[in-house]
Design a protein around this motif. Structure first.
Motif, PDB file in Angstrom:
ATOM      1  N   GLU A  44      90.418   4.902  89.484  1.00  0.00           N
ATOM      2  CA  GLU A  44      89.804   6.212  89.729  1.00  0.00           C
ATOM      3  C   GLU A  44      90.854   7.233  90.160  1.00  0.00           C
ATOM      4  OE1 GLU A  44      88.568   3.334  91.161  1.00  0.00           O
ATOM      5  OE2 GLU A  44      86.998   3.123  89.650  1.00  0.00           O
ATOM      6  N   ASN A  45      91.805   6.811  91.003  1.00  0.00           N
ATOM      7  CA  ASN A  45      92.867   7.726  91.432  1.00  0.00           C
ATOM      8  C   ASN A  45      93.783   8.080  90.253  1.00  0.00           C
ATOM      9  OD1 ASN A  45      91.823   7.627  93.968  1.00  0.00           O
ATOM     10  ND2 ASN A  45      93.463   6.397  94.850  1.00  0.00           N
ATOM     11  N   PHE A  46      94.074   7.105  89.402  1.00  0.00           N
ATOM     12  CA  PHE A  46      94.878   7.379  88.213  1.00  0.00           C
ATOM     13  C   PHE A  46      94.183   8.418  87.344  1.00  0.00           C
ATOM     14  CE2 PHE A  46      95.434   6.619  83.681  1.00  0.00           C
ATOM     15  CZ  PHE A  46      96.788   6.875  83.541  1.00  0.00           C
ATOM     16  N   GLU A  47      92.872   8.229  87.121  1.00  0.00           N
ATOM     17  CA  GLU A  47      92.128   9.163  86.276  1.00  0.00           C
ATOM     18  C   GLU A  47      92.133  10.562  86.866  1.00  0.00           C
ATOM     19  OE1 GLU A  47      88.337   7.284  85.919  1.00  0.00           O
ATOM     20  OE2 GLU A  47      89.013   5.913  84.346  1.00  0.00           O
ATOM     21  N   LEU A  48      91.962  10.661  88.179  1.00  0.00           N
ATOM     22  CA  LEU A  48      91.968  11.965  88.844  1.00  0.00           C
ATOM     23  C   LEU A  48      93.326  12.647  88.685  1.00  0.00           C
ATOM     24  CD1 LEU A  48      90.597  14.014  90.792  1.00  0.00           C
ATOM     25  CD2 LEU A  48      91.656  12.721  92.639  1.00  0.00           C
ATOM     26  N   LEU A  49      94.386  11.911  88.933  1.00  0.00           N
ATOM     27  CA  LEU A  49      95.730  12.485  88.828  1.00  0.00           C
ATOM     28  C   LEU A  49      96.089  12.818  87.380  1.00  0.00           C
ATOM     29  CD1 LEU A  49      97.539  10.208  91.423  1.00  0.00           C
ATOM     30  CD2 LEU A  49      96.940  12.619  91.680  1.00  0.00           C
ATOM     31  N   PHE A  50      95.659  11.979  86.431  1.00  0.00           N
ATOM     32  CA  PHE A  50      95.926  12.269  85.024  1.00  0.00           C
ATOM     33  C   PHE A  50      95.195  13.535  84.595  1.00  0.00           C
ATOM     34  CE2 PHE A  50      95.273  11.775  80.429  1.00  0.00           C
ATOM     35  CZ  PHE A  50      96.588  11.662  80.024  1.00  0.00           C
ATOM     36  N   ARG A  51      93.976  13.728  85.072  1.00  0.00           N
ATOM     37  CA  ARG A  51      93.235  14.960  84.749  1.00  0.00           C
ATOM     38  C   ARG A  51      93.935  16.185  85.321  1.00  0.00           C
ATOM     39  NH1 ARG A  51      86.886  13.292  85.403  1.00  0.00           N
ATOM     40  NH2 ARG A  51      86.865  11.937  83.586  1.00  0.00           N
ATOM     41  N   LEU A  52      94.550  16.042  86.502  1.00  0.00           N
ATOM     42  CA  LEU A  52      95.312  17.163  87.063  1.00  0.00           C
ATOM     43  C   LEU A  52      96.512  17.507  86.181  1.00  0.00           C
ATOM     44  CD1 LEU A  52      95.265  16.298  90.876  1.00  0.00           C
ATOM     45  CD2 LEU A  52      94.095  18.176  89.734  1.00  0.00           C
ATOM     46  N   ILE A  53      97.164  16.488  85.667  1.00  0.00           N
ATOM     47  CA  ILE A  53      98.308  16.728  84.773  1.00  0.00           C
ATOM     48  C   ILE A  53      97.827  17.397  83.488  1.00  0.00           C
ATOM     49  CG2 ILE A  53     100.090  15.610  83.382  1.00  0.00           C
ATOM     50  CD1 ILE A  53     100.324  13.503  85.605  1.00  0.00           C
ATOM     51  N   VAL A  54      96.713  16.911  82.927  1.00  0.00           N
ATOM     52  CA  VAL A  54      96.164  17.512  81.708  1.00  0.00           C
ATOM     53  C   VAL A  54      95.792  18.970  81.979  1.00  0.00           C
ATOM     54  CG1 VAL A  54      94.203  17.457  80.110  1.00  0.00           C
ATOM     55  CG2 VAL A  54      95.394  15.343  80.688  1.00  0.00           C
ATOM     56  N   GLY A  55      95.274  19.254  83.168  1.00  0.00           N
ATOM     57  CA  GLY A  55      94.922  20.625  83.530  1.00  0.00           C
ATOM     58  C   GLY A  55      96.133  21.548  83.608  1.00  0.00           C
ATOM     59  N   LYS A  56      97.310  20.982  83.929  1.00  0.00           N
ATOM     60  CA  LYS A  56      98.525  21.793  83.978  1.00  0.00           C
ATOM     61  C   LYS A  56      99.027  22.158  82.583  1.00  0.00           C
ATOM     62  CE  LYS A  56     102.000  20.923  86.632  1.00  0.00           C
ATOM     63  NZ  LYS A  56     103.091  20.201  87.329  1.00  0.00           N
ATOM     64  N   TYR A  57      98.669  21.339  81.584  1.00  0.00           N
ATOM     65  CA  TYR A  57      99.161  21.536  80.218  1.00  0.00           C
ATOM     66  C   TYR A  57      97.990  21.638  79.246  1.00  0.00           C
ATOM     67  CZ  TYR A  57     103.435  19.870  82.447  1.00  0.00           C
ATOM     68  OH  TYR A  57     104.498  19.711  83.287  1.00  0.00           O
ATOM     69  N   PRO A  58      97.136  22.662  79.368  1.00  0.00           N
ATOM     70  CA  PRO A  58      95.962  22.745  78.484  1.00  0.00           C
ATOM     71  C   PRO A  58      96.332  22.986  77.018  1.00  0.00           C
ATOM     72  CG  PRO A  58      96.183  24.760  79.755  1.00  0.00           C
ATOM     73  CD  PRO A  58      97.206  23.800  80.283  1.00  0.00           C
ATOM     74  N   GLU A  59      97.512  23.544  76.753  1.00  0.00           N
ATOM     75  CA  GLU A  59      97.898  23.814  75.364  1.00  0.00           C
ATOM     76  C   GLU A  59      98.194  22.543  74.581  1.00  0.00           C
ATOM     77  OE1 GLU A  59     101.728  24.105  77.790  1.00  0.00           O
ATOM     78  OE2 GLU A  59      99.664  24.699  78.071  1.00  0.00           O
ATOM     79  N   LEU A  60      98.375  21.424  75.273  1.00  0.00           N
ATOM     80  CA  LEU A  60      98.665  20.165  74.587  1.00  0.00           C
ATOM     81  C   LEU A  60      97.404  19.435  74.145  1.00  0.00           C
ATOM     82  CD1 LEU A  60     101.597  18.770  76.746  1.00  0.00           C
ATOM     83  CD2 LEU A  60     101.696  20.121  74.656  1.00  0.00           C
ATOM     84  N   ALA A  61      96.256  19.781  74.728  1.00  0.00           N
ATOM     85  CA  ALA A  61      95.005  19.112  74.361  1.00  0.00           C
ATOM     86  C   ALA A  61      94.666  19.443  72.909  1.00  0.00           C
ATOM     87  CB  ALA A  61      93.876  19.555  75.278  1.00  0.00           C
ATOM     88  N   GLY A  62      94.391  18.406  72.134  1.00  0.00           N
ATOM     89  CA  GLY A  62      94.037  18.580  70.741  1.00  0.00           C
ATOM     90  C   GLY A  62      95.232  18.714  69.807  1.00  0.00           C
ATOM     91  N   SER A  63      96.441  18.644  70.340  1.00  0.00           N
ATOM     92  CA  SER A  63      97.640  18.755  69.500  1.00  0.00           C
ATOM     93  C   SER A  63      98.214  17.363  69.230  1.00  0.00           C
ATOM     94  CB  SER A  63      98.684  19.638  70.187  1.00  0.00           C
ATOM     95  OG  SER A  63      99.205  18.973  71.319  1.00  0.00           O
ATOM     96  N   ALA A  64      99.311  17.333  68.506  1.00  0.00           N
ATOM     97  CA  ALA A  64      99.980  16.063  68.223  1.00  0.00           C
ATOM     98  C   ALA A  64     100.521  15.444  69.507  1.00  0.00           C
ATOM     99  CB  ALA A  64     101.119  16.288  67.228  1.00  0.00           C
ATOM    100  N   ALA A  65     100.826  16.270  70.488  1.00  0.00           N
ATOM    101  CA  ALA A  65     101.350  15.768  71.763  1.00  0.00           C
ATOM    102  C   ALA A  65     100.311  14.912  72.476  1.00  0.00           C
ATOM    103  CB  ALA A  65     101.775  16.928  72.648  1.00  0.00           C
TER     104      ALA A  65
END
Length: 192
Positions: free
Chosen positions: A133-154
């Motif tokens: 659960e902590n991993f998921e929370l922290l990973f979501r924070l990282i994804v939130g910092k880089y919204p332009e990467l969502a849906g891309s090849a990255a």
């Protein structure tokens, strides 16, 4: 003890002792320099030596020879190759195990920052034994910092890294569906 010596005799003795001392030092350590100084004063110089390297006489002509520039191909910096690319025997459109792309896909500059943070997150979770659960929370924070990467090849490259190398280091299992959910920043679907 020295009551019988005059100041003139004392001064002469000190000057003579200093002259002998400096003559010995000069002849011992500065022999080549003193020899060249006396030769220049006499008008005798060596025409083909250069003493810029201390005591080592260097010739005025080039020892190695002139530089050849004929038949030289100039290669632009981006075309220089110093060894085989990592994963050269793999499919060129795949990514390497370290999570870096080996194809010519244009990735945003944020990819390198995100992959570095994900690698750090995996290492910290592994060392501290944090729950999933902590991993998921922290990973979501990282994804939130880089919204332009969502849906891309990255996104796929980060997921591939987590599924290939991250799962081996994490104390809990991960699957691709969970990672896709985390990228959407939605709550994980509950399956029974």
């Amino acid at each position: 003890m020295f009551h019988q010596i005059s100041w003139a005799t004392y001064g002469t003795g000190v000057l003579l002792t200093a002259a002998i001392y400096y003559a010995i030092i000069g002849l011992t350590f500065y022999k080549t320099g003193l020899r060249n100084l006396f030769n220049r004063l006499r008008g005798r110089t060596r025409p083909h030596t250069n003493l810029s390297a201390g005591d080592l006489p260097l010739p005025d002509y080039s020892i190695v020879g002139p530089t050849r520039t004929d038949d030289v191909d100039y290669v632009p910096q981006d075309e220089l190759v110093f060894g085989p690319a990592e994963g050269a025997d793999e499919d060129p459109s795949s990514s390497s195990p370290s999570g870096t792309p080996t194809s010519d896909i244009e990735l945003p500059e944020a990819y390198s920052g995100m992959i570095a943070e994900v690698k750090t997150l995996v290492r910290v979770v592994n060392e501290s034994g944090e729950p999933k659960e902590n991993f998921e929370l922290l990973f979501r924070l990282i994804v939130g910092k880089y919204p332009e990467l969502a849906g891309s090849a990255a996104e796929q490259l980060v997921n591939d890294y987590l599924l290939s190398e991250g799962v081996a280091e994490l104390p809990f299992p991960l699957n691709e569906q969970e990672l896709k959910t985390l990228w959407l920043n939605e709550d994980k679907l509950q399956t029974t």
